[in-house]
Design a protein around this motif. Structure first.
Motif, PDB file in Angstrom:
ATOM      1  N   ILE A 136       5.051  26.094  41.305  1.00  0.00           N
ATOM      2  CA  ILE A 136       4.207  24.965  40.923  1.00  0.00           C
ATOM      3  C   ILE A 136       2.897  25.535  40.397  1.00  0.00           C
ATOM      4  O   ILE A 136       2.117  26.119  41.141  1.00  0.00           O
ATOM      5  N   GLY A 137       2.695  25.370  39.099  1.00  0.00           N
ATOM      6  CA  GLY A 137       1.557  25.993  38.427  1.00  0.00           C
ATOM      7  C   GLY A 137       2.052  27.111  37.534  1.00  0.00           C
ATOM      8  O   GLY A 137       3.032  27.784  37.866  1.00  0.00           O
ATOM      9  N   SER A 138       1.382  27.315  36.415  1.00  0.00           N
ATOM     10  CA  SER A 138       1.838  28.351  35.481  1.00  0.00           C
ATOM     11  C   SER A 138       0.671  29.153  34.918  1.00  0.00           C
ATOM     12  O   SER A 138       0.683  29.574  33.775  1.00  0.00           O
ATOM     13  N   GLY A 139      -0.353  29.357  35.756  1.00  0.00           N
ATOM     14  CA  GLY A 139      -1.530  30.100  35.331  1.00  0.00           C
ATOM     15  C   GLY A 139      -1.440  31.579  35.631  1.00  0.00           C
ATOM     16  O   GLY A 139      -0.359  32.148  35.755  1.00  0.00           O
ATOM     17  N   ARG A 140      -2.621  32.208  35.805  1.00  0.00           N
ATOM     18  CA  ARG A 140      -2.708  33.664  35.929  1.00  0.00           C
ATOM     19  C   ARG A 140      -1.876  34.237  37.078  1.00  0.00           C
ATOM     20  O   ARG A 140      -1.098  35.171  36.883  1.00  0.00           O
ATOM     21  N   ILE A 141      -2.050  33.677  38.281  1.00  0.00           N
ATOM     22  CA  ILE A 141      -1.357  34.261  39.432  1.00  0.00           C
ATOM     23  C   ILE A 141       0.139  34.006  39.360  1.00  0.00           C
ATOM     24  O   ILE A 141       0.939  34.832  39.802  1.00  0.00           O
ATOM     25  N   ALA A 142       0.534  32.872  38.775  1.00  0.00           N
ATOM     26  CA  ALA A 142       1.962  32.562  38.659  1.00  0.00           C
ATOM     27  C   ALA A 142       2.672  33.560  37.756  1.00  0.00           C
ATOM     28  O   ALA A 142       3.831  33.909  37.990  1.00  0.00           O
ATOM     29  N   THR A 143       1.981  34.036  36.724  1.00  0.00           N
ATOM     30  CA  THR A 143       2.594  35.007  35.809  1.00  0.00           C
ATOM     31  C   THR A 143       2.807  36.356  36.487  1.00  0.00           C
ATOM     32  O   THR A 143       3.614  37.157  36.028  1.00  0.00           O
ATOM     33  N   ARG A 144       2.097  36.612  37.582  1.00  0.00           N
ATOM     34  CA  ARG A 144       2.307  37.846  38.338  1.00  0.00           C
ATOM     35  C   ARG A 144       3.416  37.673  39.371  1.00  0.00           C
ATOM     36  O   ARG A 144       4.064  38.640  39.768  1.00  0.00           O
ATOM     37  N   PHE A 145       3.597  36.449  39.823  1.00  0.00           N
ATOM     38  CA  PHE A 145       4.546  36.181  40.902  1.00  0.00           C
ATOM     39  C   PHE A 145       5.988  36.435  40.476  1.00  0.00           C
ATOM     40  O   PHE A 145       6.754  37.073  41.213  1.00  0.00           O
ATOM     41  N   VAL A 146       6.379  35.932  39.311  1.00  0.00           N
ATOM     42  CA  VAL A 146       7.787  36.033  38.896  1.00  0.00           C
ATOM     43  C   VAL A 146       8.228  37.492  38.756  1.00  0.00           C
ATOM     44  O   VAL A 146       9.280  37.869  39.290  1.00  0.00           O
ATOM     45  N   PRO A 147       7.480  38.362  38.072  1.00  0.00           N
ATOM     46  CA  PRO A 147       7.896  39.776  38.004  1.00  0.00           C
ATOM     47  C   PRO A 147       7.938  40.448  39.372  1.00  0.00           C
ATOM     48  O   PRO A 147       8.786  41.319  39.615  1.00  0.00           O
TER      49      PRO A 147
END
Length: 448
Positions: A136-147
């Motif tokens: 939920i959310g697609s900002g800076r921290i979310a882009t680090r979470f998936v990898p």
């Protein structure tokens, strides 16, 4: 004969693995599959491997696609194997696109599109079923979470939700997710757990909605801005037998866990004072510098600096005072939160517009611990004593962006391993929410 080689952990074997091997086999005439050892996986940051090496090898063999199975156990082996076996094509899944381009000097490199919608009965009936996580959310921290999530066995990130649907769709396309939506309920229907990386003030609402829908929750800090809201969320999670974890990544990284253990062991005597600093000169156009109600240094970085204070000094402080340097819009550029305990004191320093030395100092009656900046990515710290020649140095790994450690503990707790909960407890999380509540109350009343 065209030879193909691929590698993987193949833990909790599922149809995604099956289809990858099938497509790899179709690339040539002879397929070699390298299965990594648990020790090698851990050394390169892969966490929570469940199945034994023998079991993982057997699962690969049972597909019938592998003409030969080998074991991968050290760095550089891929290049060695390609030359040793005269390989024509090296292939892995598309989530590793670009990571193995260096192999092009030895053979052709092919990145195979990953299998979406990995949720069939093949994995749902396992002892440790694959946990489908929605972001939920697609900002800076979310882009680090998936990898980072791909380094944790037993979890798949399959969907994303953002009120701005276009942002969700771009995020989904970038990370090859199954679902992009602007409706939280649509996401919740497709997952077992959520990772909340939305703006701070939305955390409580999204977490409550997810828990009421019987989904496990990993929520970015701060979990809530009111103590009663945090208490409500933990009570709801307990009632529904769900895992709720606040994602202050420092709490879960190996180095910080070791530091806390040594501090509590009595190595520096009785702990009397904790000073923690985290500052960053933020872009003046970003949320933390423009959001008048929830922006500023303390709401942005205070959770980090409060973490060692609450863990080492406890939740029962007697006095708390905030002193801030404010910007023209009223946002705190720099804040000191001063605590007084019955037998000690503590100081939190955080800022988005003032820069200071970001270190952690834990003072005791027989010595002190110093973790230099950036202590929140704890890789190294020293235990020092009155005798300057007596110094103990500790080193620890901090791999990637560090999010894999909190994801690993989150998954393990869902699987029933509650012994991980000590790293950051519900009581500590509630205490931090209480401090945040007092800070925002002071800001609104003009007491800072």
């Amino acid at each position: 004969m065209k030879k193909v080689i691929t590698y993987g952990s193949f833990d909790l074997f599922h149809e995604g693995h099956y289809h990858l091997l099938k497509r790899a086999k179709a690339l040539g005439d002879y397929l070699i599959v390298g299965v990594t050892t648990e020790q090698y996986d851990e050394s390169r940051g892969k966490l929570n491997i469940v199945d034994s090496l023998d079991k993982r090898i057997e699962h690969v063999r049972q597909t019938g696609f592998a003409d030969e199975v080998i074991v991968e156990d050290h760095p550089g082996q891929k290049a060695e194997d390609v030359q040793k076996f005269s390989i024509d094509i090296f292939t892995v899944g598309s989530d590793w696109t670009g990571a193995f381009d260096y192999m092009k000097q030895y053979c052709k490199v092919v990145y195979l599109e990953r299998t979406k919608n990995v949720s069939s009965t093949i994995i749902r009936t396992q002892q440790y079923p694959i946990i489908r996580i929605g972001v939920i959310g697609s900002g800076r921290i979310a882009t680090r979470f998936v990898p980072e999530a791909k380094y944790v066995s037993g979890v798949i990130v399959n969907s994303v939700c953002n009120p701005c649907r276009n942002s969700a769709e771009k995020f989904s396309e970038r990370f090859e997710l199954d679902l992009a939506t602007d409706d939280p309920m649509v996401l919740l229907d497709a997952v077992d757990a959520v990772y909340i990386a939305s703006p701070h003030e939305t955390h409580y609402g999204y977490a409550k909605q997810a828990l009421e829908s019987r989904k496990h929750v990993l929520c970015e800090k701060p979990l809530a801005f009111q103590k009663k809201e945090a208490e409500e969320l933990y009570a709801l999670a307990a009632a529904k037998k769900l895992v709720l974890l606040e994602a202050i990544k420092t709490a879960y990284c190996p180095g910080f866990v070791q530091l806390v253990g040594i501090a509590k062991s009595g190595a520096i005597g009785r702990i009397c004072d904790v000073e923690a600093c985290f500052t960053r000169l933020a872009d003046k156009k970003r949320r933390e510098c423009t959001d008048i109600k929830y922006g500023g240094g303390f709401t942005e970085f205070g959770s980090h600096t409060l973490l060692p204070i609450i863990k080492l000094m406890g939740t029962d402080y007697q006095e708390l005072r905030f002193d801030s340097i404010l910007g023209g819009n009223g946002i705190d550029l720099y804040t000191k939160a001063s605590f007084v305990y019955e037998n000690g004191m503590a100081l939190s320093k955080s800022g988005v517009g003032v820069k200071s030395e970001g270190q952690l100092v834990i003072s005791g009656t027989e010595g002190y611990i110093l973790a230099e900046s950036p202590w929140w990515l704890t890789q190294y710290f020293e235990v020092r004593y009155e005798d300057p020649g007596k110094k103990e140095r500790y080193f620890s790994k901090f791999l990637g962006d560090g999010l894999r450690y909190e994801i690993s503990d989150f998954v393990a707790m869902i699987q029933g391993h509650q012994n991980r909960a000590f790293k950051f407890t519900a009581e500590e999380s509630v205490a931090i929410a209480g401090v945040m509540e007092r800070f925002l109350s002071n800001r609104q009343s003009g007491k800072q």
